[in-house]
Design an enzyme around this catalytic site. Structure first.
Site, PDB file in Angstrom:
ATOM      1  N   TYR A 237       1.176  -1.213  -0.135  1.00 29.00           N
ATOM      2  CA  TYR A 237      -0.323  -0.169  -0.043  1.00 29.00           C
ATOM      3  C   TYR A 237       0.738   1.215   0.106  1.00 29.00           C
ATOM      4  O   TYR A 237       1.931   1.072   0.656  1.00 29.00           O
ATOM      5  CB  TYR A 237      -0.705  -0.208   1.354  1.00 29.00           C
ATOM      6  CG  TYR A 237      -1.347   1.153   1.206  1.00 29.00           C
ATOM      7  CD1 TYR A 237      -1.587   2.391   2.437  1.00 29.00           C
ATOM      8  CD2 TYR A 237      -3.033   1.504   0.611  1.00 29.00           C
ATOM      9  CE1 TYR A 237      -2.259   3.054   2.241  1.00 29.00           C
ATOM     10  CE2 TYR A 237      -3.570   2.652   0.929  1.00 29.00           C
ATOM     11  CZ  TYR A 237      -3.433   3.588   1.332  1.00 29.00           C
ATOM     12  OH  TYR A 237      -4.058   4.577   1.750  1.00 29.00           O
TER      13      TYR A 237
ATOM     14  N   LYS B 125       4.461   9.627   8.564  1.00 34.78           N
ATOM     15  CA  LYS B 125       4.670   9.051   9.730  1.00 34.78           C
ATOM     16  C   LYS B 125       5.749   9.864  10.452  1.00 34.78           C
ATOM     17  O   LYS B 125       5.576  10.961  11.052  1.00 34.78           O
ATOM     18  CB  LYS B 125       4.392   7.311   9.601  1.00 34.78           C
ATOM     19  CG  LYS B 125       3.296   7.449   9.232  1.00 34.78           C
ATOM     20  CD  LYS B 125       3.572   5.590   8.859  1.00 34.78           C
ATOM     21  CE  LYS B 125       2.298   5.066   8.500  1.00 34.78           C
ATOM     22  NZ  LYS B 125       1.214   4.881   8.294  1.00 34.78           N
TER      23      LYS B 125
ATOM     24  N   ASP C 174       9.487   2.943  -0.737  1.00 33.69           N
ATOM     25  CA  ASP C 174       8.293   3.694  -0.327  1.00 33.69           C
ATOM     26  C   ASP C 174       8.493   3.283   1.486  1.00 33.69           C
ATOM     27  O   ASP C 174       8.326   2.232   2.517  1.00 33.69           O
ATOM     28  CB  ASP C 174       7.029   2.798  -0.135  1.00 33.69           C
ATOM     29  CG  ASP C 174       5.946   4.262   0.635  1.00 33.69           C
ATOM     30  OD1 ASP C 174       4.601   3.237   0.070  1.00 33.69           O
ATOM     31  OD2 ASP C 174       6.360   4.565   1.791  1.00 33.69           O
TER      32      ASP C 174
HETATM   33  P1  KE4 Z   1      -0.368   8.840   4.412  1.00 33.23           P
HETATM   34  O1  KE4 Z   1      -0.973   9.170   2.754  1.00 33.23           O
HETATM   35  O2  KE4 Z   1      -1.948   7.696   5.591  1.00 33.23           O
HETATM   36  O3  KE4 Z   1       0.184   9.739   4.654  1.00 33.23           O
HETATM   37  O4  KE4 Z   1       0.417   7.654   3.583  1.00 33.23           O
HETATM   38  C1  KE4 Z   1       0.079   7.038   3.534  1.00 33.23           C
HETATM   39  C2  KE4 Z   1       1.225   5.217   3.324  1.00 33.23           C
HETATM   40  C3  KE4 Z   1       1.935   4.918   2.160  1.00 33.23           C
HETATM   41  N1  KE4 Z   1       3.143   4.207   2.278  1.00 33.23           N
HETATM   42  C4  KE4 Z   1       3.463   3.297   2.850  1.00 33.23           C
HETATM   43  C5  KE4 Z   1       4.152   2.074   3.456  1.00 33.23           C
HETATM   44  C6  KE4 Z   1       1.876   3.758   4.108  1.00 33.23           C
HETATM   45  O5  KE4 Z   1       1.326   2.438   5.057  1.00 33.23           O
HETATM   46  C7  KE4 Z   1       0.639   4.428   4.007  1.00 33.23           C
HETATM   47  C8  KE4 Z   1       0.327   5.051   5.014  1.00 33.23           C
HETATM   48  N2  KE4 Z   1      -0.652   3.253   6.223  1.00 33.23           N
HETATM   49  C9  KE4 Z   1      -1.785   3.367   6.521  1.00 33.23           C
HETATM   50  C10 KE4 Z   1      -1.870   2.180   7.604  1.00 33.23           C
HETATM   51  N3  KE4 Z   1      -0.973   1.393   7.123  1.00 33.23           N
HETATM   52  C11 KE4 Z   1      -2.089   4.401   7.176  1.00 33.23           C
HETATM   53  C12 KE4 Z   1      -3.080   4.603   8.308  1.00 33.23           C
HETATM   54  C13 KE4 Z   1      -4.373   5.152   7.777  1.00 33.23           C
HETATM   55  O6  KE4 Z   1      -4.624   4.611   6.686  1.00 33.23           O
HETATM   56  O7  KE4 Z   1      -5.668   5.785   8.641  1.00 33.23           O
END
Ligand code: KE4
Length: 432
Positions: free
Chosen positions: A147, A271, A243
């Site tokens: 993801y 994060k 990523d």
């Molecule tokens: P954000 O757009 O949520 O800041 O980041 C996206 C993203 C990109 N790359 C990786 C490897 C990620 O894990 C994420 C976002 N992770 C999720 C949890 N698996 C965030 C939690 C959520 O979606 O509420």
């Protein structure tokens, strides 16, 4: 067994559903996959979070990764309080953005230039656009179950909330036109990558990968897998994007690329880099990043990018991590105790379960199979995970409210809390 009161969370959830899709501003928070009432959180401190019904939990989410120093770390909080007096946002350049950029480039040597954005999604979307602009190619490779945020072309066979409750890994609303350039390979299967290069000779702009997958649950790369990707990208002049939104500054100060000794051409962050404030970043080789506007032809912009308050939080957290290597010793030690302890307890309870972990991140799959990719991750029994999650929550342990997510340990967690968690897990696993 203590029974959580959830009255107020339940009332808030019903109210929220009237105005917010699914009652939440991000699907992972809805507790759908674990069939429970989402807890509305009132405050957090150290390794604890507290919900609106007065329940206290040991927090293994830490806002999905940012809270590596624990919730409400006083050093980060003081830094935010200090800058707020000078204004929340200017929409103009500030010295703090130079400080942040230099710090990221210092901590992650593959980064020669970096652009701040406001989320991991913006970071990966922008990195991909830049790689396409740089190579003049359209297609790119991602891996099933990984993801990278919710930009259209990356929502193909994606993990995290898309597959949380057995859903399809592709989102509605992503057009054929957009998805046609997204090629998907199998994590840890280099042959599947090689095949795509043979079928799309000289057409692949980038490979984007989570160097440790953490959105199909935690799935570490097989030995040499990342090195093989590095080599095939060199041969084909394809941009290798790591990523590191989860692994960055988590697995090591220099991220998974430091831990595995493989340098990508570009890296994305989120994060931890924001210390809890909305920050993402992308960057890498100077010749690639000089493609980005206003010095290059790849456009990308953002009203709140490099926001001074967010920069203060992120700079403070990264500086603390740089000056206190004991953070990593501590969280990795607790990670070993927790994840290996969970695996042992599952074996003792004769529960079919795999625990994958690296350092302070890990996840537990109710399956008898080795979990090395999306297909094997999907053999996990989601219903059993839900039961386990709910039971642990009633005992005051807040694990990931979905099977295909990671758990996170912070510097604020103690060995006693890990032992308390394992005690609770022993009872829950025995009752499954
Ligand atoms: P954000 O757009 O949520 O800041 O980041 C996206 C993203 C990109 N790359 C990786 C490897 C990620 O894990 C994420 C976002 N992770 C999720 C949890 N698996 C965030 C939690 C959520 O979606 O509420």
């Amino acid at each position: 067994m203590s029974m959580n009161k959830t009255e107020r969370s339940a009332v808030f959830f019903e109210e929220a559903k009237k105005y917010i899709p699914g009652g939440v501003n991000s699907p992972c928070r809805a507790f759908l996959a674990v069939k429970d009432t989402p807890r509305f959180i009132e405050k957090a401190n150290g390794s604890y979070i507290y919900d609106v019904d007065g329940n206290k939990y040991i927090d293994y989410i830490g806002s999905w990764g940012p809270m590596i120093l624990g919730n409400n770390n006083p050093v980060v909080l003081d830094a935010v309080k200090e800058v707020i007096e000078n204004g929340l946002s200017f929409g103009a350049a500030t010295e703090k953005e130079i400080t942040m950029a230099k710090l990221v480039c210092e901590l992650v040597p593959s980064m020669e230039m970096v652009r701040m954005v406001n989320s991991g999604t913006e970071a990966t979307m922008s990195a991909l656009r830049t790689a396409r602009g740089y190579t003049g190619r359209n297609k790119f490779i991602k891996f099933e179950g990984c993801y990278h945020g919710h930009s259209d072309s990356l929502l193909v066979k994606a993990g995290s909330g898309l597959i949380a409750n057995g859903g399809a890994p592709d989102s509605a609303g992503v057009t054929e036109g957009c998805a046609k350039d997204t090629l998907t390979a199998i994590y840890n299967d280099f042959d599947s990558v090689q095949k795509l290069f043979e079928e799309n000779k000289d057409e692949i702009a980038a490979i984007i990968i989570e160097p440790i997958a953490a959105n199909m649950g935690v799935v570490p790369p097989n030995p040499n897998f990342l090195k093989q990707l590095r080599e095939i990208c060199d041969v084909n002049k394809t941009v290798l994007i790591f990523d590191e939104v989860i692994t960055g500054f988590r697995i090591a100060l220099g991220g998974a690329q430091e831990f595995y000794g493989v340098q990508p051409d570009m890296t994305t962050f989120g994060k931890i880099i924001g210390g809890g404030m909305p920050v993402g970043a992308y960057g890498g080789k100077r010749e690639i990043m000089e493609m980005v506007a206003p010095c290059g032809s790849v456009y990308q912009a953002g009203t709140l990018s490099g926001n001074p308050v967010a920069m203060a939080a992120g700079i403070t957290q990264l500086t603390y991590l740089k000056e206190h290597p004991e953070v990593y010793t501590h969280i990795n030690k607790l990670g070993t105790i927790l994840y290996e302890g969970l695996a042992e307890l599952a074996t003792d309870a004769k529960v079919s379960c795999r625990v994958n972990h690296i350092g302070s991140i890990g996840s537990l799959f109710f399956t008898g199979k080795e979990v090395t990719d999306y297909t094997s991750a999907k053999t996990a029994d989601i219903a059993t995970y839900g039961t386990y999650f709910r039971e642990m929550l009633l005992k005051g342990i807040y694990f990931a409210p979905a099977q295909f997510e990671a758990m996170f340990i912070s510097y604020a967690h103690t060995e006693e809390q890990i032992k308390e968690t394992l005690k609770a897990a022993e009872v829950c696993l025995a009752n499954l």
